[in-house]
Structures are given as structure tokens and as C-alpha cells.
Enzyme design. Structure first.
Site, mmCIF file in Angstrom:
data_model
loop_
_atom_site.group_PDB
_atom_site.id
_atom_site.type_symbol
_atom_site.label_atom_id
_atom_site.label_comp_id
_atom_site.label_asym_id
_atom_site.label_seq_id
_atom_site.Cartn_x
_atom_site.Cartn_y
_atom_site.Cartn_z
ATOM 1 C CG HIS A 137 -1.618 1.326 1.434
ATOM 2 N ND1 HIS A 137 -2.740 1.659 0.711
ATOM 3 C CD2 HIS A 137 -1.369 2.384 2.267
ATOM 4 C CE1 HIS A 137 -3.162 2.861 1.088
ATOM 5 N NE2 HIS A 137 -2.343 3.319 2.032
ATOM 6 C CB CYS A 180 -3.585 2.427 -2.687
ATOM 7 S SG CYS A 180 -2.558 0.955 -2.444
#
Length: 334
Positions: A55, A133
Site C-alpha cells: 500500500h 492505491c
């Protein structure tokens, strides 16, 4: 010589952290960082096939911007404290921070950019492989610095054909970090509160319109006028009659309100008896006998002339009676 003198005098204005705008004032550059988080226990399995799952978020002006998924049709972009894995959830672990470049944009410019990107990166459009993301971090970094993020950050998207089952294996909370879920819940509560407030205003306005309509219909043939309001009691104004130009007002409650129309007044008059009350009959008889002036309760005076009073007690045609039909008193009664 002149060039050396110029740079020795004004060289400070051309430092790597500042530039000159058209007005000749220095514009400060701000460092843009890429913060990378490791989804640590899943990577224990993914590393066996040479793929890491990460992430990432972009940090600028002390705020980190990232993207996550949710089932609603509004922005999935959220803010969190830089390099704070606890705000993201238990499955996130901070890995490293990478300097991407510098930007000359102001904080207000960046917020406008984030709002614009949020229209494209909506929560319901999130996809673990094709729109995650890291895709958002790459777009934001390019907008701010003109540079790309390292390729290994989003290698999963490039090798998605090798592991088509991976998206189904990842828990939903990994796609929606805790801080994003809190933001979504707050926005949902705000939408519900706004909807409830709008509904309450609509109901109150509808009730007021209904009250005004009913009273307007009654006033067309009636004798009262009401000014509608949102409270339980309103101003009741009596319409001026033909003999009076002024109108009187009072405050009444809706439960006690009785509207009287001209037909109601006429029916009340018909229901009353036209015969005088008993006390008026008795006063008239006394005035007739005594030949005196008697004032009725209504203010009208009855006068019996003395010439007429002298004839009281005379017989007419029937013995034992007076001219007015009353019996003559006997001696015992006298």
C-alpha cells in the site's frame, strides 16, 4: 566578470529549494514523498512467486494522501498521518519512504487537485489489480513532480494474469483502511442528518400550508382571519363589521378554535325565543298597575300616562274583573 558578480550577489535566489516567478519573488519548493506500507503476513506467501503486495500514499505539506475502496459513489481518497500504520489497520506495516521529487504547488492548489482526482478515484471504482492505491499514488506524484514512482511498488498489477485468484483471497478490510472507513461513516452520518433535517422542514412547511389553506377557505364566508405560523397557537383576528372599522386580535390554540360563519349566526338567532324573559313581563305589569316609569334591563323605559292609570281597576263587561282582565281583589285579600 559581470556574470560572476551577478551570481555572487543573487545566487541565493537560485537555490535548489526555490525558483523565481514572473513577479520576481521566490517560490519555495516542497518535497514530495512516497510512503510505502507492507501487508506483511500476506507478503510471506506472495514473495514465493516474486510479487509483493504494498500500500502506498503521497506525503506533501505534512499530510499523506491515499486511495481505498468502499461501495459508495463518492471519493475514495483519504488523508492520514504520514507513515502511521496504526491509522491504516493491523495488516499494514510501514516499510519505507521514498523522495519522488519537489513541487511548487501551494496547499490550496493541492487540495483542489485532490478534490478533482476524487471524482475519478471513487470508492466504488476501486479494484485490487487494475485500480488500486498505487495507481493513485502514481497519478498524484506525476501531477506534483512530473516523475513516476518506482515500478516494483505496483508490480502486482503487471502480473495479475499469474494470480487471478488473489483478489478473492484478500479480506475486504485490507481494501478499506480504518481511517478511510471512519471517513466514510462520518460522511454517511452527515448525509443522513441532512436528509432528516430536510424532511422535517418539508413536513413543517406542508403542515403550515395546509393550515393556511383550510383557514383561507373558512375565512371566505366566515368572520375570522388567521395568520399561519409554525407554533401551536396563532393570531386570530376578527374581521371588522359594517359598524366598526377596527379588527380585534387574540391568541388562541388550534384545539380551542371554533370558526363561526354567517349561517351559524343566523341559526343561533333562530334558535332563540322571541318572547321576553319573565322578569320583563313582571316589571311591565308593575309599571302598568303603578303608573310609574320602569327601566328595563336593556335600557328602554316604559311610561304609563296618568290618564291611563286612572282607568285601571274599572270593570269592562264582566263583573269582578278589571279592564285589563285581572280579578278584583276581595275584602279578605285587601
Amino acid at each position: 566578470m559581470l556574470t560572476d558578480l551577478f551570481y555572487s550577489t543573487f545566487g541565493c535566489l537560485y537555490s535548489p529549494t526555490s525558483t523565481m516567478d514572473v513577479m520576481g519573488t521566490a517560490r519555495r519548493k516542497t518535497v514530495v514523498r512516497l510512503n510505502v506500507y507492507d501487508m506483511y503476513w500476506l507478503n510471506d506467501y506472495a514473495s514465493n512467486i516474486g510479487v509483493g503486495i504494498f500500500h502506498s500514499g503521497i506525503e506533501v505539506f505534512g499530510v499523506e494522501y491515499a486511495y481505498g475502496g468502499h461501495p459508495y459513489q463518492f471519493s475514495g481518497v483519504f488523508e492520514n498521518s504520514p507513515q502511521d500504520a496504526e491509522e491504516l489497520g493491523e495488516t499494514f506495516k510501514f516499510k519505507e519512504s521514498i523522495v519522488v521529487g519537489e513541487t511548487e504547488r501551494s496547499t490550496s492548489d493541492i487540495r483542489k487537485l485532490i478534490k478533482s482526482l476524487g471524482e475519478d478515484f471513487r470508492g466504488d471504482r476501486y479494484h485490487l489489480i487494475s485500480r488500486n492505491c498505487n495507481h493513485f499514488s502514481a497519478v498524484l506524484a506525476r501531477e506534483l513532480t512530473g516523475k513516476d514512482i518506482p515500478g516494483w511498488i505496483n508490480r502486482l498489477a503487471n502480473l495479475s494474469g499469474s494470480i487471478p485468484f488473489l483478489e478473492k483471497c484478500i479480506p475486504q478490510e485490507w481494501l478499506t483502511p480504518i481511517v478511510l472507513q471512519a471517513s466514510v461513516d462520518e460522511k454517511k452520518r452527515g448525509s443522513v442528518d441532512s436528509a432528516e433535517e430536510a424532511t422535517e422542514k418539508l413536513v413543517v412547511r406542508s403542515l403550515n400550508d395546509s393550515r393556511t389553506t383550510i383557514l383561507d377557505n373558512r375565512t371566505a364566508n366566515g368572520a375570522i382571519i388567521m395568520s399561519a405560523s409554525s407554533s401551536n397557537s396563532d393570531r386570530i383576528c376578527m374581521s371588522p363589521s359594517s359598524s366598526s372599522s377596527a379588527s380585534s386580535c387574540d391568541t388562541l390554540d388550534y384545539d380551542d378554535l371554533i370558526v363561526q360563519t354567517p349561517s351559524t349566526f343566523s341559526s343561533e338567532k333562530k334558535s332563540r325565543s322571541n318572547s321576553p324573559p319573565i322578569f320583563r313581563i313582571w316589571n311591565t305589569i308593575k309599571a302598568t298597575i303603578n303608573g310609574t316609569q320602569q327601566t328595563a334591563p336593556t335600557g328602554a323605559a316604559t311610561v304609563i300616562p296618568a290618564s291611563s292609570a286612572s282607568n285601571i281597576g274599572k270593570t269592562n263587561s264582566t263583573p269582578g274583573t278589571t279592564s285589563n282582565g285581572l280579578a278584583k281583589p276581595t275584602c279578605s285579600e285587601c
